[in-house]
Motif scaffolding. Structure first.
Motif, PDB file in Angstrom:
ATOM      1  N   UNK A   1      93.967  41.952  71.890  1.00 49.44           N
ATOM      2  CA  UNK A   1      93.080  42.996  71.393  1.00 49.44           C
ATOM      3  C   UNK A   1      92.585  43.942  72.454  1.00 49.44           C
ATOM      4  N   UNK A   2      92.835  43.626  73.728  1.00 49.18           N
ATOM      5  CA  UNK A   2      92.318  44.454  74.813  1.00 49.18           C
ATOM      6  C   UNK A   2      90.809  44.399  74.933  1.00 49.18           C
ATOM      7  N   UNK A   3      90.215  43.256  74.575  1.00 46.44           N
ATOM      8  CA  UNK A   3      88.763  43.117  74.512  1.00 46.44           C
ATOM      9  C   UNK A   3      88.260  42.262  75.663  1.00 46.44           C
ATOM     10  N   UNK A   4      87.157  42.688  76.263  1.00 45.29           N
ATOM     11  CA  UNK A   4      86.467  41.942  77.312  1.00 45.29           C
ATOM     12  C   UNK A   4      85.047  41.680  76.844  1.00 45.29           C
ATOM     13  N   UNK A   5      84.563  40.464  77.029  1.00 40.58           N
ATOM     14  CA  UNK A   5      83.175  40.144  76.724  1.00 40.58           C
ATOM     15  C   UNK A   5      82.534  39.402  77.875  1.00 40.58           C
ATOM     16  N   UNK A   6      81.304  39.778  78.223  1.00 37.16           N
ATOM     17  CA  UNK A   6      80.539  39.096  79.273  1.00 37.16           C
ATOM     18  C   UNK A   6      79.096  38.989  78.802  1.00 37.16           C
ATOM     19  N   UNK A   7      78.539  37.801  78.820  1.00 36.80           N
ATOM     20  CA  UNK A   7      77.117  37.613  78.535  1.00 36.80           C
ATOM     21  C   UNK A   7      76.487  36.844  79.688  1.00 36.80           C
ATOM     22  N   UNK A   8      75.466  37.428  80.296  1.00 33.01           N
ATOM     23  CA  UNK A   8      74.762  36.807  81.404  1.00 33.01           C
ATOM     24  C   UNK A   8      73.311  36.566  81.003  1.00 33.01           C
ATOM     25  N   UNK A   9      72.900  35.313  81.016  1.00 33.34           N
ATOM     26  CA  UNK A   9      71.504  34.937  80.805  1.00 33.34           C
ATOM     27  C   UNK A   9      71.082  34.055  81.974  1.00 33.34           C
ATOM     28  N   UNK A  10      69.796  33.707  82.025  1.00 30.83           N
ATOM     29  CA  UNK A  10      69.330  32.872  83.127  1.00 30.83           C
ATOM     30  C   UNK A  10      68.733  31.554  82.645  1.00 30.83           C
ATOM     31  N   UNK A  11      69.163  31.089  81.463  1.00 25.79           N
ATOM     32  CA  UNK A  11      68.705  29.786  80.964  1.00 25.79           C
ATOM     33  C   UNK A  11      69.865  28.812  80.938  1.00 25.79           C
ATOM     34  N   UNK A  12      69.693  27.672  81.578  1.00 22.15           N
ATOM     35  CA  UNK A  12      70.750  26.678  81.698  1.00 22.15           C
ATOM     36  C   UNK A  12      71.137  26.116  80.339  1.00 22.15           C
ATOM     37  N   UNK A  13      72.422  25.776  80.204  1.00 29.44           N
ATOM     38  CA  UNK A  13      72.881  25.082  79.008  1.00 29.44           C
ATOM     39  C   UNK A  13      72.242  23.689  78.978  1.00 29.44           C
ATOM     40  N   UNK A  14      71.950  23.221  77.786  1.00 23.05           N
ATOM     41  CA  UNK A  14      71.405  21.868  77.642  1.00 23.05           C
ATOM     42  C   UNK A  14      72.447  20.875  77.144  1.00 23.05           C
ATOM     43  N   UNK A  15      73.664  21.365  76.813  1.00 22.45           N
ATOM     44  CA  UNK A  15      74.766  20.500  76.408  1.00 22.45           C
ATOM     45  C   UNK A  15      76.057  21.273  76.613  1.00 22.45           C
ATOM     46  N   UNK A  16      77.227  20.605  76.498  1.00 22.79           N
ATOM     47  CA  UNK A  16      78.491  21.337  76.622  1.00 22.79           C
ATOM     48  C   UNK A  16      78.735  22.345  75.506  1.00 22.79           C
ATOM     49  N   UNK A  17      78.005  22.244  74.404  1.00 22.93           N
ATOM     50  CA  UNK A  17      78.151  23.185  73.292  1.00 22.93           C
ATOM     51  C   UNK A  17      77.446  24.488  73.652  1.00 22.93           C
ATOM     52  N   UNK A  18      78.107  25.625  73.405  1.00 17.03           N
ATOM     53  CA  UNK A  18      77.513  26.912  73.727  1.00 17.03           C
ATOM     54  C   UNK A  18      76.160  27.093  73.044  1.00 17.03           C
ATOM     55  N   UNK A  19      75.128  27.557  73.762  1.00 14.40           N
ATOM     56  CA  UNK A  19      73.843  27.853  73.128  1.00 14.40           C
ATOM     57  C   UNK A  19      74.000  28.915  72.039  1.00 14.40           C
ATOM     58  N   UNK A  20      73.026  28.981  71.150  1.00 11.86           N
ATOM     59  CA  UNK A  20      73.113  29.889  70.012  1.00 11.86           C
ATOM     60  C   UNK A  20      73.221  31.349  70.439  1.00 11.86           C
ATOM     61  N   UNK A  21      72.538  31.721  71.515  1.00 14.81           N
ATOM     62  CA  UNK A  21      72.607  33.118  71.950  1.00 14.81           C
ATOM     63  C   UNK A  21      74.043  33.491  72.324  1.00 14.81           C
ATOM     64  N   UNK A  22      74.788  32.565  72.899  1.00 13.24           N
ATOM     65  CA  UNK A  22      76.177  32.827  73.268  1.00 13.24           C
ATOM     66  C   UNK A  22      77.073  32.830  72.035  1.00 13.24           C
ATOM     67  N   UNK A  23      76.829  31.913  71.121  1.00 11.80           N
ATOM     68  CA  UNK A  23      77.600  31.918  69.884  1.00 11.80           C
ATOM     69  C   UNK A  23      77.415  33.233  69.131  1.00 11.80           C
ATOM     70  N   UNK A  24      76.160  33.697  69.056  1.00  7.86           N
ATOM     71  CA  UNK A  24      75.878  34.934  68.331  1.00  7.86           C
ATOM     72  C   UNK A  24      76.440  36.151  69.068  1.00  7.86           C
ATOM     73  N   UNK A  25      76.470  36.104  70.388  1.00  5.52           N
ATOM     74  CA  UNK A  25      77.064  37.213  71.142  1.00  5.52           C
ATOM     75  C   UNK A  25      78.528  37.390  70.775  1.00  5.52           C
ATOM     76  N   UNK A  26      79.290  36.294  70.783  1.00  6.95           N
ATOM     77  CA  UNK A  26      80.724  36.412  70.509  1.00  6.95           C
ATOM     78  C   UNK A  26      80.991  36.825  69.065  1.00  6.95           C
ATOM     79  N   UNK A  27      80.231  36.300  68.118  1.00 14.75           N
ATOM     80  CA  UNK A  27      80.378  36.744  66.728  1.00 14.75           C
ATOM     81  C   UNK A  27      80.051  38.221  66.604  1.00 14.75           C
ATOM     82  N   UNK A  28      78.933  38.640  67.192  1.00 13.03           N
ATOM     83  CA  UNK A  28      78.488  40.028  67.072  1.00 13.03           C
ATOM     84  C   UNK A  28      79.416  40.988  67.804  1.00 13.03           C
ATOM     85  N   UNK A  29      79.987  40.539  68.916  1.00 14.69           N
ATOM     86  CA  UNK A  29      80.903  41.402  69.667  1.00 14.69           C
ATOM     87  C   UNK A  29      82.129  41.734  68.831  1.00 14.69           C
TER      88      UNK A  29
END
Length: 399
Positions: free
Chosen positions: A365-393
């Motif tokens: 698709x020629x698509x690049x996505x980058x999300x930078x936050x400063x809150x550590x993950x609490x598990x190997x599962x992506x936090x909700x903010x990251x999940x919503x970023x990729x869906x919204x992107x």
């Protein structure tokens, strides 16, 4: 192809909602398709601090791994390294390895390694040692690695010794598994940093600066933040293990990235910005070329971003349940092999940083996505903010 302007508002609203609800103090998100780039900078660099900007610096943690892989590819193309050569010649400390008979067993209950460790093993995390997905300190080998300050957990650059001493300490331990047997996270990238330094005859951080960062214009990517740039650096937060409350993990000024580390960690040591990683991503999308300069060949990019694991190696490995049902692993990157959601198409490759970051490149698709936050993950599962970023992107693309 481009953006659907109205749907970009959904992207903004989704990200802003996480900041407003206190999920993260601040963030910078970037989506690029073709020549179009959309950036959201929302919130604060620290709780009660100044606003996040497009040039805010973040600890990118394991997003360092693909950078280290690209540096390795440069030396492979110059024939100073070879994929299936043992690393023993440049890293003699790793010759004649012993391997634990059982990963949870005593350190002196070992058998000989069935073969040497290769460069390919380091790139694909099949060398036989890494971070185990069990509670810290569960096994003797974990406790031994922690006691030696090898940095195989949360990044702590102020603790880990310089590369020669790091390798000496590491070499006193047996491997957890036979080389090539299974995927075990992280440690291969740290060893690649030591290997690169010996192969090129200069420090790893110097090689990265000269051969990757300067050609790509990645002026803010490094293993520490200069004193005169600390006002651009985000404070890192985590859920305090004792209280569960949001607490400071690392300050900007006076923190662990405020001075150059003794060990430039190829697994998780870098700080960067969204625009620096946009340049890195465009080089990969361009088949290894950026602004008229070739960093690596198209063949190298294709190899790096191809699934390198066998079905058996995936079955023996773990990150979080089901990860390898939909992903493979290339050189320092995960590769999507089956689409199960809106945000990760088949063929997309990239990786996340456990200190709060996520990155992906979609070559089809020629698509690049980058999300930078400063809150550590609490598990190997992506936090909700990251999940919503990729869906919204992806919903914002007008394809």
């Amino acid at each position: 192809m481009g953006f659907h302007k109205a749907r970009l508002d959904r992207l903004h609203d989704a990200l802003a909602g996480h900041v407003e609800r206190g999920g993260v103090p601040g963030l910078v998100g970037l989506v690029a398709v073709g020549d179009e780039v959309h950036v959201e900078a929302i919130g604060k660099r620290s709780v009660g601090g100044g606003p996040v900007g497009r040039d805010t610096l973040f600890r990118i943690a394991s997003m360092t791994k693909p950078v280290t892989a690209v540096a390795t590819m440069i030396l492979l193309e110059e024939c100073r390294l070879r994929l299936d050569d043992p690393v023993d010649e440049l890293l003699p400390e790793l010759a004649n390895r012993r391997v634990l008979r059982a990963v949870d067993g005593p350190l002196d209950d070992t058998v000989p390694a069935e073969r040497p460790i290769t460069v390919r093993d380091l790139l694909t995390f099949r060398m036989g040692t890494g971070i185990l997905m069990v509670p810290p300190g569960s096994y003797p080998i974990q406790r031994a690695m922690d006691a030696l300050d090898l940095g195989q957990g949360l990044p702590q650059p102020s603790v880990v010794p310089e590369p020669e001493e790091w390798l000496r300490r590491f070499s006193t331990l047996p491997l957890m598994y036979q080389p090539g047997e299974r995927w075990v996270y992280n440690t291969g990238s740290d060893l690649l940093g030591v290997l690169i330094a010996r192969a090129c005859g200069r420090p790893f951080e110097v090689f990265l600066r000269e051969r990757v960062f300067e050609p790509l214009g990645m002026k803010d990517t490094a293993f520490s933040v200069p004193a005169d740039q600390l006002d651009r650096f985000a404070t890192a937060y985590w859920n305090d293990p004792a209280t569960g409350e949001l607490a400071v993990f690392d300050e900007a000024a006076g923190g662990q990235w405020a001075t150059p580390p003794a060990f430039p960690a190829g697994a998780a040591g870098l700080v960067s910005t969204v625009d620096d990683f946009l340049a890195f991503s465009r080089m990969l999308l361009g088949g290894g070329r950026f602004a008229g300069e070739r960093i690596i060949s198209r063949a190298a990019v294709e190899l790096l971003s191809s699934d390198q694991l066998t079905a058996d190696q995936k079955a023996r490995s773990s990150l979080d349940p089901g990860f390898f049902d939909t992903n493979g692993w290339g050189f320092g990157v995960a590769v999507v092999t089956r689409r199960t959601g809106l945000g990760h198409p088949v063929g997309q490759y990239g990786w996340n940083g456990g200190l709060g970051t996520s990155w992906g490149v979609d070559p089809a698709g020629g698509v690049i996505g980058v999300l930078l936050t400063q809150r550590l993950f609490s598990s190997p599962v992506l936090p909700l903010v990251h999940q919503d970023f990729w869906t919204s992107a992806y919903q914002a693309l007008d394809q």
